[in-house]
Design a protein around this motif. Structure first.
Motif, PDB file in Angstrom:
ATOM      1  N   GLY A 144      -7.080   4.834   4.095  1.00 20.05           N
ATOM      2  CA  GLY A 144      -8.112   4.805   3.060  1.00 20.05           C
ATOM      3  C   GLY A 144      -8.982   3.554   3.107  1.00 20.05           C
ATOM      4  O   GLY A 144      -9.920   3.423   2.322  1.00 20.05           O
ATOM      5  N   ASP A 145      -8.679   2.627   3.998  1.00 16.47           N
ATOM      6  CA  ASP A 145      -9.449   1.376   4.139  1.00 16.47           C
ATOM      7  C   ASP A 145      -9.503   0.581   2.844  1.00 16.47           C
ATOM      8  O   ASP A 145     -10.487  -0.125   2.587  1.00 16.47           O
ATOM      9  N   CYS A 146      -8.472   0.670   2.027  1.00 16.59           N
ATOM     10  CA  CYS A 146      -8.514   0.009   0.716  1.00 16.59           C
ATOM     11  C   CYS A 146      -8.788  -1.492   0.844  1.00 16.59           C
ATOM     12  O   CYS A 146      -9.591  -2.062   0.128  1.00 16.59           O
ATOM     13  N   ARG A 147      -8.073  -2.126   1.799  1.00 17.44           N
ATOM     14  CA  ARG A 147      -8.182  -3.585   1.900  1.00 17.44           C
ATOM     15  C   ARG A 147      -9.565  -4.016   2.375  1.00 17.44           C
ATOM     16  O   ARG A 147      -9.996  -5.141   2.127  1.00 17.44           O
ATOM     17  N   ALA A 180     -19.483   3.723  -5.154  1.00 15.31           N
ATOM     18  CA  ALA A 180     -19.221   2.928  -3.949  1.00 15.31           C
ATOM     19  C   ALA A 180     -17.725   3.037  -3.649  1.00 15.31           C
ATOM     20  O   ALA A 180     -17.294   2.941  -2.497  1.00 15.31           O
ATOM     21  N   PHE A 181     -16.943   3.203  -4.715  1.00 18.53           N
ATOM     22  CA  PHE A 181     -15.528   3.572  -4.602  1.00 18.53           C
ATOM     23  C   PHE A 181     -15.519   5.071  -4.269  1.00 18.53           C
ATOM     24  O   PHE A 181     -15.936   5.883  -5.088  1.00 18.53           O
ATOM     25  N   PRO A 182     -15.060   5.456  -3.084  1.00 14.07           N
ATOM     26  CA  PRO A 182     -15.327   6.834  -2.627  1.00 14.07           C
ATOM     27  C   PRO A 182     -14.391   7.878  -3.220  1.00 14.07           C
ATOM     28  O   PRO A 182     -13.698   8.599  -2.501  1.00 14.07           O
ATOM     29  N   SER A 195     -10.687  12.320  -4.094  1.00 15.89           N
ATOM     30  CA  SER A 195     -10.318  13.424  -4.978  1.00 15.89           C
ATOM     31  C   SER A 195      -9.415  14.431  -4.268  1.00 15.89           C
ATOM     32  O   SER A 195      -8.679  15.164  -4.907  1.00 15.89           O
ATOM     33  N   ALA A 196      -9.459  14.441  -2.925  1.00 20.41           N
ATOM     34  CA  ALA A 196      -8.648  15.412  -2.183  1.00 20.41           C
ATOM     35  C   ALA A 196      -7.196  14.969  -2.027  1.00 20.41           C
ATOM     36  O   ALA A 196      -6.371  15.728  -1.518  1.00 20.41           O
ATOM     37  N   THR A 197      -6.891  13.740  -2.464  1.00 23.65           N
ATOM     38  CA  THR A 197      -5.548  13.198  -2.211  1.00 23.65           C
ATOM     39  C   THR A 197      -4.476  13.962  -2.978  1.00 23.65           C
ATOM     40  O   THR A 197      -4.619  14.209  -4.180  1.00 23.65           O
ATOM     41  N   SER A 198      -3.394  14.308  -2.298  1.00 23.50           N
ATOM     42  CA  SER A 198      -2.319  15.100  -2.921  1.00 23.50           C
ATOM     43  C   SER A 198      -1.514  14.243  -3.899  1.00 23.50           C
ATOM     44  O   SER A 198      -1.526  13.009  -3.834  1.00 23.50           O
ATOM     45  N   ASP A 199      -0.792  14.908  -4.798  1.00 20.17           N
ATOM     46  CA  ASP A 199       0.043  14.195  -5.764  1.00 20.17           C
ATOM     47  C   ASP A 199       1.055  13.295  -5.054  1.00 20.17           C
ATOM     48  O   ASP A 199       1.289  12.155  -5.469  1.00 20.17           O
ATOM     49  N   GLU A 248     -11.524  14.184   5.444  1.00 20.28           N
ATOM     50  CA  GLU A 248     -12.332  14.521   4.266  1.00 20.28           C
ATOM     51  C   GLU A 248     -11.857  13.752   3.038  1.00 20.28           C
ATOM     52  O   GLU A 248     -12.631  13.535   2.111  1.00 20.28           O
ATOM     53  N   GLY A 249     -10.582  13.381   3.017  1.00 24.61           N
ATOM     54  CA  GLY A 249     -10.026  12.712   1.849  1.00 24.61           C
ATOM     55  C   GLY A 249      -9.971  11.212   2.024  1.00 24.61           C
ATOM     56  O   GLY A 249     -11.007  10.547   2.081  1.00 24.61           O
ATOM     57  N   LEU A 250      -8.763  10.680   2.144  1.00 23.09           N
ATOM     58  CA  LEU A 250      -8.584   9.223   2.162  1.00 23.09           C
ATOM     59  C   LEU A 250      -9.450   8.523   3.214  1.00 23.09           C
ATOM     60  O   LEU A 250      -9.983   7.447   2.968  1.00 23.09           O
TER      61      LEU A 250
END
Lengths: 450, 161
Positions: free
Chosen positions: A56-59, A122-124, A129-133, A199-201
């Motif tokens: 997810g490239d969070c960092r 900018a926060f994608p 939204s596609a991320t699973s529980d 498509e998600g993270l």
């Protein structure tokens, strides 16, 4: 009398509409929780979350160069103004320490923070939204076990009315839709995994798809290429103008190593992406590559398809003795570029043949101009090709002549109409082109979480 | 024929226009301060200053120096009368083998000309393209700090005039 009644009717209707809009836009706060103890999370789940956070490239956005991991504060230039990333360490006061898993999930998938405020796209979250529980749970476990850092980012610099977060409710109504990830019976499990991640993270489309005037991705033109921090994010799939078409193997190698001999090196905002992917399990990257390859490959632009005589090792080379090439701009190429790009040295000491460069065959001159001016700066500690920049010695006219000459000789496309503005913009945005190495890698390797 | 302003004097260049500036400096003008290190623009030993900016002379064809101000280490002072940056490097004993030093000094010169108040962090970041295999980086940084401090009162006074 009648007019007055109509006006009153309109007024009541307007009030009702505004009320309804406000009700739709209004999101309640989710009650704070006592910060969960790091030991309460299953280490295997944390480990999984670490991989997902890299995908997810969070960092990449939530850490400043040299700053504490995930403490936020990185300025994100957008066409609308500058945003600053937030602190997503579990600090109870300035981070997300008091966020429940439900609050974390809502932020990730709906772009609403614990207090109920809408977050800027900018926060994608249109991808997340596609991320699973299950994956949300793993990410939550990962972030809640990071070292807490007290840090508050500078306030965003946005003009009115964009600084009113309620306007984002309208944006979401228009543009935040669930992604269609229905199973495709003709595809295998690896492809499905890849689609879920891309498509998600992975949010590849956040840069590689064009955006409309309101900054939303144009879904009908997905992966036709976009803009990212002063760089062109090339078209992927069928619209790709890569001289040699991409395939799954090439994508896998490039995404994991940041380099492929037929495509060159990842730079600009793509550099941190490949650094992140280098550290995740290989099968995840293979899955992403399989899905990306299935988007199509373009037809290649090398005409004739990659002249072997222009590759490294073909031309006799020593500084000052370069290929003789006809045409304006090419004297600069011969004297300045060819010693490395047509020399006998293999990468990383020699450059790739420019006949392979999407920067030259691509739809925009911006990346080529960025690299001519700034080169490929070394990224701390990574084994990547580097190139000296020539911005200090080349005038704008020389850069234009060189870029146009390269386009003519190697590009296989019409002359760029927007070369001069691209040079002006690249000069003005030097600090962006040479984004410094992220000094956070050691703190963030998945080994940390074991 | 290429012509440039070399350490303040206009000089005509006999070499072909695509000759690396480094070769012209060393072979045609006998200015041996700039060194050949890697020839790839990756070590910094060949750095000179063109119109105020530090550039790698080994990958810069001399044609790009046409009509421009080229400054080499010889332009900053002499052994008898060293300039402030050279003085500081001597005082700090910053050179060990010395091969990288002229390039380091030229980039430092460009930085301090542009930003006399450069912070330690800015100096360190600016010198990132330069390699020193002897390990004297800390002395080099100290020398540049010393030079910056020595030069600042003067440049501030000049700016005030």
């Amino acid at each position: 009398m009648r007019t007055r009644r109509v006006i009153a009717g309109i007024g009541i209707f307007g009030l009702a509409a505004a009320g309804a809009a406000l009700a739709l836009a209004w999101r309640p706060a989710i009650a704070p929780v006592p910060p969960p103890a790091p030991a309460s999370f299953d280490p295997a789940l944390v480990r999984r979350g670490a991989d997902l956070a890299l995908i997810g490239d969070c960092r990449t956005c939530h850490t400043t160069s040299g700053g504490a991991a995930f403490a936020g504060g990185l300025p994100l230039p957008t066409p609308f103004g500058t945003l600053y990333s937030t602190n997503i360490t579990p600090d109870p006061e300035t981070g997300i320490g008091r966020w429940s898993e439900a609050a974390f999930a809502r932020a990730l998938r709906e772009g609403v923070d614990r207090e109920g405020r809408h977050l800027y796209p900018a926060f994608p979250y249109d991808h997340y939204s596609a991320t699973s529980d299950d994956d949300v749970r793993a990410l939550y476990a990962f972030f809640m076990t990071r070292p807490a850092v007290a840090a508050t980012p500078p306030p965003n610099e946005l003009p009115f009315p964009l600084n009113i977060r309620l306007t984002l409710a309208g944006w979401k109504l228009l543009f935040l839709h669930p992604r269609d990830l229905a199973p495709d019976p003709t595809k295998d499990a690896v492809w499905h995994r890849g689609r879920y991640l891309v498509e998600g993270l992975g949010h590849c489309g956040a840069c590689h798809s064009p955006r409309n005037l309101l900054g939303a991705e144009v879904v009908s033109r997905a992966y036709e290429g976009g803009e990212a921090e002063g760089w062109r994010a090339y078209a992927l799939g069928a619209a790709s103008r890569a001289p040699v078409p991409w395939d799954e193997a090439a994508l896998t190698q490039y995404l994991r190593e940041g380099f492929h001999p037929l495509h060159g090196v990842a730079r600009g905002p793509m550099a941190p992406v490949v650094e992140n992917l280098a550290a995740v399990p290989r099968e995840e990257v293979v899955a992403m590559a399989r899905y990306l390859a299935s988007l199509g490959a373009g037809s290649g632009t090398a005409t004739p398809p990659l002249d072997p005589s222009s590759g490294p090792g073909q031309a006799p080379q020593s500084a000052g003795m370069q290929a003789a090439i006809e045409g304006a701009g090419t004297d600069l190429y011969a004297a300045t570029c060819a010693a490395c790009h047509e020399g006998e040295r293999p990468p990383p000491f020699g450059g790739v043949s420019l006949a392979l460069s999407t920067a030259i065959s691509g739809e925009s001159p911006r990346n080529l101009v960025n690299v001519i001016l700034e080169g490929l700066p070394a990224r701390g500690g990574t084994g990547q090709p580097i190139m000296p920049g020539f911005g200090a010695v080349l005038t704008d006219a020389q850069v234009a002549s060189l870029a146009a000459g390269l386009r003519r000789r190697f590009g296989g496309g019409a002359p760029w109409p927007d070369l001069e503005p691209a040079i002006r913009e690249a000069r003005a945005a030097r600090h962006l082109a040479a984004r410094p190495a992220a000094a956070i890698t050691p703190a963030m390797t998945p080994a940390m979480t074991r | 024929m290429t012509s440039m302003i070399l350490n303040g004097e206009r000089r005509a260049v006999r070499a072909a226009p695509d000759t690396p500036l480094l070769y012209v400096l060393r072979e045609e003008f006998g200015l041996n301060a700039a060194k050949f290190g890697c020839g790839l623009g990756q070590c910094g030993a060949c750095t000179v200053v063109i119109d105020g900016a530090a550039v790698f002379s080994c990958v810069t064809p001399v044609m790009l120096a046409e009509n421009r101000q080229v400054t080499t280490l010889e332009g900053l002072g002499t052994a008898e009368a060293p300039g402030p940056l050279q003085r500081a490097f001597i005082d700090a004993q910053a050179a060990q083998c010395g091969y990288c030093i002229p390039g380091m000094m030229m980039r430092a010169h460009a930085l301090l000309t542009r930003a006399p108040d450069a912070s330690d962090a800015a100096i360190r970041a600016e010198l990132e393209p330069h390699l020193c295999r002897c390990g004297t980086q800390m002395r080099i940084l100290r020398a540049i700090r010393r030079a910056a401090d020595a030069m600042r009162p003067r440049s501030t006074a000049e700016a005030g005039r």
